[in-house]
Design a protein around this motif. Structure first.
Motif, PDB file in Angstrom:
ATOM      1  N   SER A   1       0.698  -0.967   0.573  1.00  0.00           N
ATOM      2  CA  SER A   1       0.039   0.016   0.095  1.00  0.00           C
ATOM      3  C   SER A   1       0.518   1.349   0.058  1.00  0.00           C
ATOM      4  O   SER A   1       0.290   2.277  -0.463  1.00  0.00           O
ATOM      5  CB  SER A   1      -0.878   0.060   1.357  1.00  0.00           C
ATOM      6  N   LEU A   2       1.712   1.456   0.578  1.00  0.00           N
ATOM      7  CA  LEU A   2       3.020   2.544   0.568  1.00  0.00           C
ATOM      8  C   LEU A   2       3.166   2.625  -1.041  1.00  0.00           C
ATOM      9  O   LEU A   2       3.550   3.837  -0.953  1.00  0.00           O
ATOM     10  CB  LEU A   2       4.303   2.029   1.899  1.00  0.00           C
ATOM     11  N   LEU A   3       3.780   1.587  -1.760  1.00  0.00           N
ATOM     12  CA  LEU A   3       4.246   2.092  -3.081  1.00  0.00           C
ATOM     13  C   LEU A   3       3.438   1.815  -3.900  1.00  0.00           C
ATOM     14  O   LEU A   3       3.522   1.888  -5.316  1.00  0.00           O
ATOM     15  CB  LEU A   3       5.369   0.459  -2.737  1.00  0.00           C
ATOM     16  N   GLN A   4       1.746   1.871  -3.775  1.00  0.00           N
ATOM     17  CA  GLN A   4       0.528   1.178  -4.427  1.00  0.00           C
ATOM     18  C   GLN A   4       1.123  -0.061  -5.490  1.00  0.00           C
ATOM     19  O   GLN A   4       1.384   0.549  -6.573  1.00  0.00           O
ATOM     20  CB  GLN A   4       0.631   2.606  -5.611  1.00  0.00           C
ATOM     21  N   ILE A   5       1.463  -0.943  -5.251  1.00  0.00           N
ATOM     22  CA  ILE A   5       1.750  -1.924  -5.640  1.00  0.00           C
ATOM     23  C   ILE A   5       0.539  -3.403  -5.812  1.00  0.00           C
ATOM     24  O   ILE A   5       1.114  -4.272  -5.543  1.00  0.00           O
ATOM     25  CB  ILE A   5       2.953  -2.006  -5.763  1.00  0.00           C
TER      26      ILE A   5
END
Lengths: 311, 294, 371
Positions: C119-123
């Motif tokens: 979620s931090l890196l939107q992957i």
């Protein structure tokens, strides 16, 4: 996300048993490689040494290191008519085998490279003999060239009564039948090597040559074939070492006959060592064979490994 | 592409050239196929048809009798066993020899490319050179060492010999393949804490499918087709199929049953032919890799 | 106390010395960029910090702990590689979790960590894909995710952006900077791109031939290069390095430039570095960045010392936001940076202003700065 005490501590305590485990990890790769390397050292280089020493002794039926004859076996070897015949045959065989395979392989590759319909069908046909052993190849060609049931017989039943093709039974010509069979077995492979080489040629170079007005023949002669230099070299090395090792094919086709007409060094070694109980002479012939192969292979491998390191 | 003065002319020479090319290609296809055709066709004829007719004709009476005879009843050496037991000997020899030499080659290639050490090129050079020795040079000491190990004339002894003299090639194949395998992946796995064997099993091996196939085919073909070691070291119950075939076709007793001999020759060649037909692409790649390219 | 310390680091392969006594340190939460041309030893330096290559001598300390002999996995570091080094046979999620799997972290914990990083890196939507199914930018993110999930004390980046196209590279650069500001973890970052170095770093180390040339903040490196190599390497367009002779007029010094077919140009040097007096009558190399050589209207109004000379313009290169003009001094092309709308024509003579507070002098023999 900075570090916390909790994370550092376990890592630090692990440091205690670090010594032994790290050392093991450091040695593991070499330990894994060691058995193979040891086997090669013993079974290849140790054995070569053994055979080399043997070639200086007077061993007959069994290895015997008590009698020392120096270069005596080599002198006898090069004075022995069978060895001279073997060397002559090897020269004829390898020159023709390498030359014909290369020309045929390159020729077929160029023909196949002309956007041929059915290439996928033809290519495996040219190549399949490589899957057969030299021994089966020899057996098949022995029958095919046998005058009583093979080609000559076929021609006769077709009404060409005067047709005669009995090289395999003629002392002077028998070695050429071995060339025919060997070429049949290996030329498809050389074709595959050249085909891969041709497919690797930069298309833009060819386009540039076409714009310069070069004809197809000229493009092949002046541009593409010179670019195949590395393939020529690889093919030469592979074929040369197969030629010097050739043994099964001769055993299957003629077993050295008629007489000693198709003896080659590998057969000489076998016959003398195990047939005539001349172990030391067999050993010295094997040493000469090795020196012949190494004189071709070592410079090649050296340059290949060198090149590999550069890129 | 050509700006010839007469398009028509160019087209006509084009057609002639192509006709020549196709005839040449077909001619050579016949040359390559003929011996196999002869073997197969004549293995399906009764013996007197071979004597009276000629080898290029299709059989007028089809029979599989020669095949059955070659497989289970033909005289091999002194006993009428057919090729069956020797076929099994070959399988017993080939399977472990291929498996062991391939596994060792993979590990060696892994070490030589990803765990480099001082002198690694020297080690590799020596292993590579071993591929090219004339085997005649090791025959005498090999026989002796097999005797001392109590392995003379056994299948195990032949397996050992084939493993040792196949190691150079299997190592070469895997080394060249792993050379192109990104070292950064190994480093990433090291940082992730994976051990020497974990990296091999989890990172390299899953990507090694193609080279494993190539190596297995190469080793299988070479070991199955070997004649020299079989003829030199095998004994009664370890004789491989190639040597048995030699005994079959050169047995001096009785009439020459050519049809049985043909069937036997095709039988001996069958496994490698099947491998070639099933996986020709990999087979070619193996041959090429054997030419040290890569 | 510094967080990452490198003392007298030496690294040799056989007789070749790759790193020659490098000493560096960075405070906790700092962003250290190692920059230099290819073959300068910057990647080797990074690999020794990671423990991927053993060092010949010297010391590496992370968080006060000596790590010289520690296995890479025990140094509490994470690394992002140039090629991303994603395991091709594993999915994105397996890639991220591989390290935890090796360490025996239970599955629920692993899944939670993967979810957090994703979620931090939107992957999040990529987790089940294989690396071969990802675009370059996505691979880059996954590689960073694999590093982030370790929650290390130090992040190591080995030219992470060099495989991306120009636009994506700038986006990811910003993203890395944002991540660093947000997490405050110490980062060591290798690049050959001096713009990346300038924009990201809190400290820059410039390396050449295994020797640390200069170590300092981006501003120090840019404004006070210690030698001609650093001056030339940092900045785009590069600093003009002009052969010149030092002359004297009474108590002051002048710097004189030869010009082909034209009379020499002489500028008075106010406030010269003390060492310059010793070069009176000798040759020096005069360094001026393009932005310190401008049209008189565009000169820095805060500059305490300027000098204007009429110079012959050879080439004009409009670049949108600026216009670059090339003149010739001391036999070398010299780039001046003018306003976008500056009205200059090639072949004409135009007055250009040197901002002398921003100029530097080098000894041509040693290539070092004259202080």
């Amino acid at each position: 996300m900075t570090q916390t005490q909790a994370e550092i501590v376990p890592v630090l305590t692990q440091g205690a048993d670090r010594g032994a485990r790290e050392t093991l990890q450091e040695w593991l790769p070499k330990l894994v490689l060691a058995p193979s390397f040891a086997l090669i050292l013993l079974f290849v280089y140790g054995f070569i040494l053994f055979t080399a020493v043997l070639s200086f002794t007077g061993s007959k039926l069994l290895p015997d290191f008590s009698t020392w004859v120096g270069f005596g076996n080599y002198v006898r070897l090069f004075n022995h008519p069978n060895w001279i015949v073997s060397l002559k045959n090897l020269a004829i065989f390898s020159v023709l085998y390498i030359a014909v395979c290369t020309v045929l392989g390159l020729g077929l590759a160029i023909l196949l490279d002309q956007k041929i319909r059915g290439e996928g069908f033809l290519r495996p046909i040219y190549l399949y003999p490589m899957a057969l052993s030299f021994f089966v190849t020899g057996v098949a060609w022995k029958w095919f060239l046998d005058p009583s049931i093979g080609l000559e017989h076929v021609m006769h039943t077709w009404g060409w009564e005067s047709f005669s093709f009995r090289w395999i039974k003629e002392g002077k010509m028998a070695i050429y039948t071995i060339v025919i069979a060997a070429v049949w077995q290996s030329s498809g492979f050389v074709m595959a090597m050249f085909l891969a080489g041709l497919r690797g040629v930069d298309n833009e170079v060819i386009k540039a040559a076409q714009i310069d007005g070069a004809s197809t023949v000229m493009i092949y002669r002046r541009i593409i074939i010179p670019l195949m230099r590395p393939v020529f070299l690889s093919a030469f090395v592979v074929l040369a070492h197969l030629a010097i090792k050739s043994y099964d094919l001769v055993v299957a086709m003629t077993d050295g006959g008629p007489g000693t007409a198709t003896w080659v060094p590998a057969l000489f070694m076998q016959k003398f060592t195990f047939g005539r109980n001349e172990m030391a002479m067999g050993a010295s012939s094997a040493i000469i064979m090795m020196m012949m192969i190494f004189s071709i292979i070592v410079p090649y491998l050296y340059s290949e490994l060198r090149g590999g390191r550069r890129s | 592409m050509s700006a010839a003065p007469s398009q028509d002319n160019a087209a006509r020479t084009g057609i002639i050239a192509r006709a020549v090319i196709y005839s040449l290609l077909i001619l050579f296809a016949v040359y390559y196929l003929l011996p196999l055709y002869v073997m197969v066709v004549n293995s399906l004829k009764p013996l007197d048809e071979i004597r009276q007719g000629q080898m290029l004709d299709l059989p007028s009476t089809w029979t599989i009798e020669p095949w059955l005879s070659a497989w289970s009843t033909a005289q091999i050496g002194v006993s009428p066993t057919g090729l069956k037991p020797y076929f099994l000997n070959s399988i017993l020899m080939v399977v472990p020899a291929v498996a062991v030499s391939t596994l060792l080659g993979a590990l060696n290639g892994y070490v030589l490319t990803k765990w480099r050490f001082r002198g690694d090129n020297m080690v590799f050079g020596l292993m590579l050179l071993a591929c090219f020795i004339p085997f005649q040079i090791v025959l005498i000491p090999s026989a002796r060492i097999l005797g001392e190990l109590g392995l003379a004339g056994t299948v195990t002894g032949l397996v050992l010999i084939h493993v040792v003299y196949g190691l150079g090639f299997t190592t070469l194949f895997f080394r060249n393949y792993y050379e192109a395998f990104p070292t950064e992946l190994v480093r990433a796995a090291q940082i992730d804490g994976a051990s020497f064997f974990q990296i091999f099993r989890r990172i390299l091996l899953p990507s090694s499918g193609p080279i494993i196939v190539v190596t297995v085919i190469w080793q299988f073909t070479n070991i199955w087709n070997d004649f020299l070691f079989g003829a030199s070291f095998a004994d009664f119950d370890s004789i491989p199929i190639t040597v048995a075939l030699n005994n079959l076709v050169n047995s001096s007793t009785g009439v020459k049953e050519y049809n049985v001999h043909f069937a036997g020759a095709v039988l001996a060649a069958l496994p490698t032919l099947v491998v070639y037909i099933v996986s020709g692409r990999y087979f070619v790649r193996g041959l090429m890799a054997g030419a040290v390219k890569g | 106390m510094s967080f990452l310390q490198i003392q007298n680091l030496e690294k040799s392969f056989g007789a070749t010395r790759i790193l020659k006594g490098v000493t560096l340190e960075i405070e906790e939460g700092g962003f250290l960029v190692l920059v230099g041309p290819s073959g300068c030893g910057k990647s080797t330096l990074l690999n020794t910090i990671a423990g991927l290559e053993p060092i010949t001598s010297g010391e590496i300390r992370i968080g006060g702990r000596r790590v010289n002999d520690l296995h890479p996995s025990k140094r509490d570091i994470a690394m992002v590689f140039q090629s991303y080094a994603l395991y091709p046979n594993m999915t994105v999620a397996q890639n991220i979790a591989f390290g935890m799997e090796i360490r025996g972290v239970p599955k629920p914990e692993r899944d939670k960590a993967i979810a957090d990083v994703a979620s931090l890196l939107q992957i999040g939507h990529l987790l089940d894909r294989k690396p071969s199914q990802l675009s370059g930018g996505q691979r880059q993110r996954v590689a960073m995710g694999r590093a982030l999930v370790r929650d290390p004390q130090v992040f190591l980046f080995d030219e992470p952006l060099s495989n991306l196209d120009a636009k994506l590279r700038i986006d990811m650069r910003t993203e890395i900077k944002r991540l660093h500001q947000r997490m405050g973890t110490t980062i060591v970052y290798v690049t050959h791109d001096q713009i990346e170095a300038m924009t990201l770093a809190t400290k820059i180390a410039v390396l050449k031939d295994g020797i640390l040339q200069q170590f300092g903040t981006p501003a120090e490196i840019y404004n006070n290069p210690v030698n001609m190599f650093v001056a030339d390497f940092m900045g785009s367009p590069a600093m003009n390095l002009v052969p010149a002779t030092i002359g004297g007029n009474g108590s002051g010094l002048t710097v004189n430039f030869e010009r082909e077919g034209r009379p020499p140009v002489s500028l008075a040097v106010t406030d010269p570095p003390s060492g310059l007096a010793g070069f009176k009558g000798k040759k020096v190399v005069f360094g001026v960045r393009p932005e310190a050589l401008t049209d008189p209207d565009g000169a820095d109004r805060n500059a305490s010392s300027t000098a204007t000379a009429d110079l012959h313009i050879e080439v004009v290169e409009p670049a949108g936001s600026d216009t670059f003009a090339v003149t010739n001094l001391g036999g070398k092309g010299v780039v001046a940076r003018l306003r976008a709308d500056a009205n200059v024509q090639p072949g004409t003579v135009t007055p250009l202003t040197f901002n002398l507070t921003k100029t530097v002098f080098f000894d041509p023999a040693t290539e070092n700065r004259i202080h």
